[in-house]
Write a protein that holds these residues in place. Sequence first.
Motif, PDB file in Angstrom:
ATOM      1  N   PHE A  19     -19.863 -43.041-101.066  1.00 60.91           N
ATOM      2  CA  PHE A  19     -19.804 -40.750-101.618  1.00 60.91           C
ATOM      3  C   PHE A  19     -18.485 -41.178-101.371  1.00 60.91           C
ATOM      4  N   GLY A  20     -18.048 -40.311-102.240  1.00 57.51           N
ATOM      5  CA  GLY A  20     -16.100 -39.926-102.389  1.00 57.51           C
ATOM      6  C   GLY A  20     -15.909 -38.616-101.504  1.00 57.51           C
ATOM      7  N   GLY A  21     -15.249 -38.277-100.347  1.00 54.00           N
ATOM      8  CA  GLY A  21     -14.884 -37.610 -99.581  1.00 54.00           C
ATOM      9  C   GLY A  21     -13.911 -36.169 -99.948  1.00 54.00           C
ATOM     10  N   GLY A  22     -12.980 -36.851-101.425  1.00 56.08           N
ATOM     11  CA  GLY A  22     -12.160 -35.748-101.726  1.00 56.08           C
ATOM     12  C   GLY A  22     -12.526 -34.481-102.299  1.00 56.08           C
ATOM     13  N   PRO A  23     -13.920 -33.936-102.129  1.00 59.16           N
ATOM     14  CA  PRO A  23     -14.697 -32.694-102.239  1.00 59.16           C
ATOM     15  C   PRO A  23     -14.586 -32.198-101.757  1.00 59.16           C
ATOM     16  N   LEU A  24     -14.872 -32.613-100.271  1.00 58.55           N
ATOM     17  CA  LEU A  24     -15.525 -32.405 -98.971  1.00 58.55           C
ATOM     18  C   LEU A  24     -14.543 -31.788 -97.985  1.00 58.55           C
ATOM     19  N   GLY A  25     -13.476 -31.810 -98.711  1.00 55.34           N
ATOM     20  CA  GLY A  25     -11.426 -31.265 -98.136  1.00 55.34           C
ATOM     21  C   GLY A  25     -11.338 -29.871 -98.976  1.00 55.34           C
ATOM     22  N   GLY A  26     -12.323 -28.849-100.182  1.00 59.57           N
ATOM     23  CA  GLY A  26     -12.467 -28.777-100.714  1.00 59.57           C
ATOM     24  C   GLY A  26     -11.259 -28.222-101.219  1.00 59.57           C
ATOM     25  N   LEU A  27     -11.739 -29.330-102.620  1.00 62.87           N
ATOM     26  CA  LEU A  27     -10.481 -29.856-103.923  1.00 62.87           C
ATOM     27  C   LEU A  27     -11.594 -29.056-104.921  1.00 62.87           C
ATOM     28  N   PHE A  28     -10.127 -28.751-105.302  1.00 66.59           N
ATOM     29  CA  PHE A  28     -10.239 -27.356-106.629  1.00 66.59           C
ATOM     30  C   PHE A  28     -10.875 -26.101-105.873  1.00 66.59           C
ATOM     31  N   GLU A  99      -1.012 -26.551 -99.701  1.00 66.15           N
ATOM     32  CA  GLU A  99      -0.646 -27.301-101.459  1.00 66.15           C
ATOM     33  C   GLU A  99      -1.338 -28.110-102.450  1.00 66.15           C
ATOM     34  N   ALA A 100      -2.391 -28.699-101.592  1.00 67.57           N
ATOM     35  CA  ALA A 100      -3.486 -29.611-102.781  1.00 67.57           C
ATOM     36  C   ALA A 100      -4.997 -29.537-102.402  1.00 67.57           C
ATOM     37  N   PHE A 101      -5.072 -28.391-101.668  1.00 61.14           N
ATOM     38  CA  PHE A 101      -6.636 -28.072-101.594  1.00 61.14           C
ATOM     39  C   PHE A 101      -6.895 -26.599-100.923  1.00 61.14           C
ATOM     40  N   GLN A 102      -8.069 -26.183-101.213  1.00 62.26           N
ATOM     41  CA  GLN A 102      -8.459 -24.927-101.173  1.00 62.26           C
ATOM     42  C   GLN A 102      -8.705 -24.502 -99.087  1.00 62.26           C
ATOM     43  N   VAL A 103      -7.593 -25.530 -98.404  1.00 60.36           N
ATOM     44  CA  VAL A 103      -8.159 -24.708 -97.023  1.00 60.36           C
ATOM     45  C   VAL A 103      -7.203 -24.163 -96.734  1.00 60.36           C
ATOM     46  N   PRO A 104      -7.026 -23.375 -95.693  1.00 58.58           N
ATOM     47  CA  PRO A 104      -5.829 -23.071 -94.279  1.00 58.58           C
ATOM     48  C   PRO A 104      -4.360 -23.997 -94.492  1.00 58.58           C
ATOM     49  N   ALA A 105      -3.568 -23.746 -94.704  1.00 62.56           N
ATOM     50  CA  ALA A 105      -2.602 -24.405 -94.869  1.00 62.56           C
ATOM     51  C   ALA A 105      -1.542 -25.182 -93.329  1.00 62.56           C
ATOM     52  N   THR A 106      -2.890 -25.232 -92.062  1.00 59.12           N
ATOM     53  CA  THR A 106      -2.645 -25.205 -90.622  1.00 59.12           C
ATOM     54  C   THR A 106      -1.547 -26.478 -90.125  1.00 59.12           C
ATOM     55  N   HIS A 107      -1.496 -27.540 -91.372  1.00 59.88           N
ATOM     56  CA  HIS A 107      -0.840 -28.839 -90.945  1.00 59.88           C
ATOM     57  C   HIS A 107      -0.161 -28.884 -92.893  1.00 59.88           C
ATOM     58  N   ARG A 108       1.066 -30.153 -92.051  1.00 63.08           N
ATOM     59  CA  ARG A 108       2.106 -30.418 -93.021  1.00 63.08           C
ATOM     60  C   ARG A 108       2.074 -31.968 -93.342  1.00 63.08           C
ATOM     61  N   ARG A 109       1.658 -32.776 -94.355  1.00 59.85           N
ATOM     62  CA  ARG A 109       1.583 -34.080 -94.878  1.00 59.85           C
ATOM     63  C   ARG A 109       2.835 -34.965 -95.111  1.00 59.85           C
ATOM     64  N   VAL A 110       3.320 -35.852 -94.308  1.00 59.48           N
ATOM     65  CA  VAL A 110       4.645 -36.492 -94.177  1.00 59.48           C
ATOM     66  C   VAL A 110       4.294 -37.936 -94.398  1.00 59.48           C
TER      67      VAL A 110
END
Length: 326
Positions: A19-28, A99-110
Motif C-alpha cells: 500500500f503506497g501512502g502518497g494519495p492519503l496525503g492529498g496527492l493531486f 505546495e505539493a499536496f492538497q492540504v492546508p500549509a500547516t508545516h514547511r519542509r526542511v
Amino acid sequence: MEKTRKLGRTDVTVTEIGFGGGPLGGLFEPLDDETAAGALDASWQGGIRYYDTSPHYGIGHSERRIGEFLRGKPRSEYTLSTKVGRILIPQEANGRMDEAFQVPATHRRVWDFTRDGVRRSVEDSLTRLGLDRIDVLYLHDAEKHFDDALRDGYPALAELRAEGMVSAIGAGMYDPTMLTTLVRETDVDVVMLAGRYTLLDQSALDTLLPTCAERDVSILAAAIFNSGLLASARPTEGARFDYAPASKALLDKANRIADICESHGVTLPEAAIAFPLLHPVVAGVVIGMRTATEATHNLTSSTTPIPTQLWTALHTANLLDPRAPI
C-alpha cells in the motif's frame, strides 16, 4: 493474504502488493479521513500487509492516517515503512495550501540528512503514527542531496538498524544510477525504485537490477503505473506520465501494449502490476491507493493469471527490453 517475500538478507517480509501512502496525503486532490480509512480497510481485507508512507506525503497526513488504522491491528501482522530527509516545521497556514499536496500549509519542509535530522525525523514520525517502531526506513528523494544522504544519512540509518530501532534500511528514489551507487557503496537491504522498472521504462536493467542481484539487495517497484498512463485499460490523451501529461509517443506506446494485452485477455493495469514481479530481485510492487474502490480494483488486478505468451509477444514487438526476464 497476499504472497510474501523477504527483503534482502533480513527477516523482514512484505506482501507482493504493498500500500503506497502518497494519495492519503492529498496527492493531486483533497482526501477526507473517512475515504482514506476505507482505502486502508479494503487493502487489509484484501490481504495487503505492507504499508509505506512518508512525512512528505501531505506534510504528515499520510503517516497519521496509516498510524490510526494500523494501531488497531496486531503489530506482528504487518510491515511498516517510512522515510527520512525532510523535517516538518510547524507554521501558520493563513489559508494557504501546501505546495505539493492538497492540504492546508500547516508545516514547511526542511531538507536534513544529518544524524540528528534523521533521528528527529524518526521520532516525529513515530509520534504521528502513534506506533512504537518502524520496520523499514528509507532515505527519501535524495537526488539533489545525494552526497549528504550518502555521507550522513546512510550512516545514521545503519546506526538505527544496529541499535534495533529499525529492521531494514534503504532509499526511495527515481534515479537508478544514484541508487546503484548507494547499493555498491553501502550495506542497504532494500531500495524503493519509482517508475524505472515498469512496462514503459526498464532503464533500471542497465545497472541497478544487476547490482542488486550481486549484492543481495531487494527492490520494491513503486510508481508502476508511471503516475497514471498505465492505470487504465485504454490510455487517453491527458493521462500522466511521471506527473506530467504524457507525450504522444508514450501514449501511442502504451496503447500498443494495451492492444497486445487485450489480445491475450489481460488489461494494461493487470500486466503493469505483474511485470515487475517477474524479476527475481523485485520483492514487491507498491501501489498508491486513495479509495476502497481503487484498493479492491488493484487487488483484483493483481490476481489475474498472465499468460507467458503475453510477455513473449511484447518482446517480439520490441515493446519490452530483451533483458527483462519473463
